[in-house]
Write an enzyme that holds these catalytic residues in place. Sequence first.
Site, PDB file in Angstrom:
ATOM      1  CB  SER A 120    -110.569   6.313 -28.072  1.00  0.00           C
ATOM      2  OG  SER A 120    -110.025   6.162 -29.344  1.00  0.00           O
ATOM      3  CG  HIS A 141    -114.188   9.388 -31.088  1.00  0.00           C
ATOM      4  ND1 HIS A 141    -114.994   8.434 -30.522  1.00  0.00           N
ATOM      5  CD2 HIS A 141    -113.011   8.769 -31.363  1.00  0.00           C
ATOM      6  CE1 HIS A 141    -114.337   7.289 -30.457  1.00  0.00           C
ATOM      7  NE2 HIS A 141    -113.144   7.458 -30.962  1.00  0.00           N
ATOM      8  CD  GLU A 153    -118.778   8.573 -29.598  1.00  0.00           C
ATOM      9  OE1 GLU A 153    -119.628   8.038 -28.886  1.00  0.00           O
ATOM     10  OE2 GLU A 153    -117.557   8.463 -29.383  1.00  0.00           O
ATOM     11  CG  ASN A 191    -114.235   3.732 -28.046  1.00  0.00           C
ATOM     12  OD1 ASN A 191    -114.499   2.785 -28.778  1.00  0.00           O
ATOM     13  ND2 ASN A 191    -113.451   4.720 -28.428  1.00  0.00           N
TER      14      ASN A 191
HETATM   15  N1  NAD Z   1    -107.530   2.903 -33.751  1.00  0.00           N
HETATM   16  C1  NAD Z   1    -108.806   3.148 -33.630  1.00  0.00           C
HETATM   17  O1  NAD Z   1    -109.670   2.285 -33.863  1.00  0.00           O
HETATM   18  C2  NAD Z   1    -109.265   4.532 -33.208  1.00  0.00           C
HETATM   19  C3  NAD Z   1    -110.599   4.909 -33.443  1.00  0.00           C
HETATM   20  C4  NAD Z   1    -111.002   6.194 -33.074  1.00  0.00           C
HETATM   21  C5  NAD Z   1    -110.108   7.053 -32.464  1.00  0.00           C
HETATM   22  N2  NAD Z   1    -108.821   6.649 -32.228  1.00  0.00           N
HETATM   23  C6  NAD Z   1    -107.908   7.603 -31.592  1.00  0.00           C
HETATM   24  O2  NAD Z   1    -107.114   8.218 -32.588  1.00  0.00           O
HETATM   25  C7  NAD Z   1    -105.818   8.524 -32.060  1.00  0.00           C
HETATM   26  C8  NAD Z   1    -104.754   7.882 -32.933  1.00  0.00           C
HETATM   27  O3  NAD Z   1    -104.973   6.475 -32.984  1.00  0.00           O
HETATM   28  P1  NAD Z   1    -104.356   5.588 -34.157  1.00  0.00           P
HETATM   29  O4  NAD Z   1    -105.086   4.296 -34.130  1.00  0.00           O
HETATM   30  O5  NAD Z   1    -104.278   6.380 -35.415  1.00  0.00           O
HETATM   31  O6  NAD Z   1    -102.866   5.339 -33.603  1.00  0.00           O
HETATM   32  P2  NAD Z   1    -101.523   5.048 -34.436  1.00  0.00           P
HETATM   33  O7  NAD Z   1    -100.608   4.391 -33.466  1.00  0.00           O
HETATM   34  O8  NAD Z   1    -101.843   4.353 -35.726  1.00  0.00           O
HETATM   35  O9  NAD Z   1    -100.992   6.508 -34.816  1.00  0.00           O
HETATM   36  C9  NAD Z   1    -100.582   7.455 -33.875  1.00  0.00           C
HETATM   37  C10 NAD Z   1     -99.632   8.418 -34.578  1.00  0.00           C
HETATM   38  O10 NAD Z   1     -99.348   9.512 -33.695  1.00  0.00           O
HETATM   39  C11 NAD Z   1     -98.016   9.845 -33.888  1.00  0.00           C
HETATM   40  N3  NAD Z   1     -97.533  10.668 -32.784  1.00  0.00           N
HETATM   41  C12 NAD Z   1     -97.188  10.286 -31.525  1.00  0.00           C
HETATM   42  N4  NAD Z   1     -96.755  11.365 -30.824  1.00  0.00           N
HETATM   43  C13 NAD Z   1     -96.835  12.423 -31.652  1.00  0.00           C
HETATM   44  C14 NAD Z   1     -96.509  13.796 -31.523  1.00  0.00           C
HETATM   45  N5  NAD Z   1     -96.008  14.289 -30.395  1.00  0.00           N
HETATM   46  N6  NAD Z   1     -96.711  14.620 -32.568  1.00  0.00           N
HETATM   47  C15 NAD Z   1     -97.194  14.138 -33.749  1.00  0.00           C
HETATM   48  N7  NAD Z   1     -97.516  12.838 -33.929  1.00  0.00           N
HETATM   49  C16 NAD Z   1     -97.346  11.994 -32.899  1.00  0.00           C
HETATM   50  C17 NAD Z   1     -97.303   8.493 -34.031  1.00  0.00           C
HETATM   51  O11 NAD Z   1     -96.008   8.633 -34.595  1.00  0.00           O
HETATM   52  C18 NAD Z   1     -98.283   7.752 -34.918  1.00  0.00           C
HETATM   53  O12 NAD Z   1     -98.000   7.958 -36.290  1.00  0.00           O
HETATM   54  C19 NAD Z   1    -105.834   8.040 -30.605  1.00  0.00           C
HETATM   55  O13 NAD Z   1    -106.197   9.105 -29.768  1.00  0.00           O
HETATM   56  C20 NAD Z   1    -106.911   6.972 -30.620  1.00  0.00           C
HETATM   57  O14 NAD Z   1    -107.500   6.777 -29.374  1.00  0.00           O
HETATM   58  C21 NAD Z   1    -108.377   5.409 -32.620  1.00  0.00           C
END
Ligand code: NAD
Length: 292
Positions: A120, A141, A153, A191
Amino acid sequence: MAEIKKIGIVGAGQMGCGIAQVCSLAGIDVVLNDVSRERLNAALAKIPANMDKQIKRHELTEAQRDQALTHISIAEDYKGLSDADLVIEAATENEEVKRKIFSELCKTLKPETILASNTSSISITRLASVTDRPEHFMGIHFMNPVPRMQLVELIRGIATENTTFETAKTFIAQLGKTATVSEDFPAFIVNRILLPMINEAIYTLYEGVGSVEAIDTAMRLGANHPMGPLQLADFIGLDTVLSVMQVLHEGLADSKYRPCPLLVKYVEAGWLGRKVQRGFYDYRSGTPIATR
Ligand SMILES: NC(=O)c1ccc[n+]([C@@H]2O[C@H](COP(=O)([O-])OP(=O)(O)OC[C@H]3O[C@@H](n4cnc5c(N)ncnc54)[C@H](O)[C@@H]3O)[C@@H](O)[C@H]2O)c1
């Protein structure tokens, strides 16, 4: 330009599952990886449950769901991703975690595999620099929830080749989504604008200007936002909101991006929002109850 027939996803949380859902529905093979078998099993339960919600909304048929699910598999190590055309990292928003993933991943991938991060906020150029293929590295993204949000994005790093960019653009079109292009600056476009607004809503709560419900009602009915900013923060995940604010604060060195201390407190308490059933609202009873 390569056609994307198989993708790997590292991180099977909210976003990884959403990306798997839309890719499998577009007929692309998907291999999901996460830190444990439990996380992968949770993803394998969550994706069909989310597809069932789409069926209830008449966006999908049962046959389409069943066909899509045949495209999804899991891998407990990176060898299972080795022949993917594209690997999207969607792990926790933490630069160290992501750097480690990319440097390890490169050891097993075929040389032409394109790498992407769903970050993000973190610099695409910096993440690309730990790989053996910065020219084949992109920011892709997706927005949350992936099946419902139209925008993606696309962010080039300094070394990203045009063929990589064009492949990513075609891939997004294949998913039926719309791409917008952002330069590689902290938090990109959406963001950069949205998260300081959410942080300001948390300051408004912290300073006692209004309660959780007053702030959310004000922005829903007064600014016509479909969701209040605190409800949205819970939906995004408060750990992600804090990480993005930290990247903005450090990356742009401007005090206007200082993360609200109340946000820090919620994250320290482990109240990370909907994904753990408690954030600015408590979701455990089924009806969201404001925590302040
Ligand atoms: N939540 C949102 O609204 C949103 C929107 C766009 C982008 N993002 C981005 O997407 C990414 C994930 O966010 P999310 O909301 O899905 O988080 P989340 O906490 O739901 O999921 C993250 C996952 O990554 C896993 N993980 C951590 N370390 C790891 C590793 N070394 N190898 C493999 N898996 C690993 C965790 O176990 C977890 O299942 C982040 O970079 C976040 O910024 C989030």
